[in-house]
Write an enzyme that holds these catalytic residues in place. Structure first.
Site: not given
Length: 363
Positions: A175, A178, A180
């Site tokens: 990931h 977004h 992060y």
């Protein structure tokens, strides 16, 4: 969308993926995947590829309560139930490896959240409420990661990837979107470091590239993917004017790793539309499969594939209300719309709004 495609060493039955979506249904204590989760993912095994909800790679990487980890033996055993259920239906499934960085709170992570720099962004995450139960709480001020923290986090990603393969997953998706941790290192708005991990473009690329390369070395590039969101700004963060160009540099450096796919998250939160010119630039430098996600309709998905800008399209909320989404598309059956009055069932709870959506039968 219904034609087969190969990613890495896997052959997918179609080009429709199930996007990663946080659902917060784990067993407590320990945030362990359970039988209800196995049922939920098995119901949706008709997708060419399922990408699970984000799975924290460590306690400090956790930013949302009741999300399933991948860093203990109990997590591995719980996820085995999920992968076995999906594989029993002929499906393929990747796990999304997640470190939220600064988007957390000490009551969730068990310690002060870590980030490239001690820069707080006004933000809320799902965590324990002072009066009991769970709800949205303000994030803590993070502390800047030391070199030891960076080394430990790379090791945590590697161990999580190995745990994922032990749990039966077909691969992992990092990931990197977004807002992060990986994304935080890329952006000048969240990375104020003055060492080898901050400042120049080369330095801001260093940590995401080190993580990806380490995971590739551990389990093979054919089992690794990454999610990016250069045209999305999360929360109340200021947009980074350099991120689109820096992402192209990142993608160029990722290409030799021969990843299973590159995944763009689009059209959510604070976003600008990804221009076709950018998609063309990506295609020019990135030869492996490309996935896109972000409020795509069936027609928009068909168009982006036909234009050659993407090879797979991931659907999120339509897969919540349509466990048989692929068959509905195949047979032209109307989709069950998302009922936003039922939004509370998206995060937490039991079977309601999770495994109780009906399937349709073609005439």
């Amino acid at each position: 969308m219904l034609s087969a495609i190969g990613i890495g060493d896997e052959q997918l039955a179609n080009r429709i993926a199930m996007a990663p979506m946080t659902r917060s249904r784990t067993d407590q204590p320990g945030d362990v995947p359970n039988a209800l989760m196995a049922e939920y993912y098995q119901q949706r095994a008709g997708a060419g590829l399922i990408i699970t909800e984000g799975a924290p790679i460590s306690d400090v990487g956790r930013g949302y309560s009741m999300t399933p980890g991948i860093y203990t033996q109990a997590h591995i055993d719980g996820w085995k139930r999920v992968t076995e259920a999906v594989h029993a239906k002929g499906g393929k499934i990747f796990i999304q490896l997640w470190h939220v960085g600064r988007r957390s709170h000490s009551t969730i992570a068990g310690q002060t959240p870590v980030a490239p720099s001690a820069v707080k962004n006004p933000d809320q995450v799902f965590g324990p409420l002072p009066e009991g139960g769970f709800g949205m709480i303000e994030t803590d001020m993070p502390r800047a990661m030391t070199q030891q923290d960076i080394d430990d986090t790379i090791a945590d990603f590697v161990q999580a990837a190995k745990n994922s393969i032990a749990a039966g997953f077909d691969g992992v998706e990092l990931h990197g979107a977004h807002g992060y941790l990986l994304d935080q290192f890329l952006r000048t708005t969240s990375n104020h470091r003055t060492d080898e991990y901050g400042g120049s473009a080369e330095n801001r690329l260093r940590f995401p590239l080190q993580v990806t390369q380490a995971v590739v070395d551990a389990i093979g590039g054919d089992k690794v993917a990454i999610r990016l969101s250069p045209f999305v700004t999360e929360g109340q963060a200021d947009a980074d004017p350099q991120i689109a160009d820096l992402t192209l540099q990142l993608i160029e450096r990722l290409a030799p790793m021969k990843l299973a796919y590159l995944h763009f998250s689009e059209n959510i939160s604070n976003y600008t539309q990804m221009p076709d010119s950018y998609r063309q630039q990506v295609r020019a430098i990135y030869p492996q499969p490309i996935m896109v996600a972000g409020k795509y309709t069936q027609q928009a998905a068909t168009d982006v594939i036909n234009k050659g800008y993407a090879d797979l399209v991931a659907f999120g909320q339509p897969f919540i209300t349509n466990p048989d989404l692929v068959e509905r598309i195949r047979h032209g059956i109307a989709l069950t719309p998302v009922d936003y009055d039922a939004h509370a069932t998206f995060y937490g709870g039991g079977a309601e709004g999770y495994t109780d959506y009906p399937t349709a039968t073609a005439d």
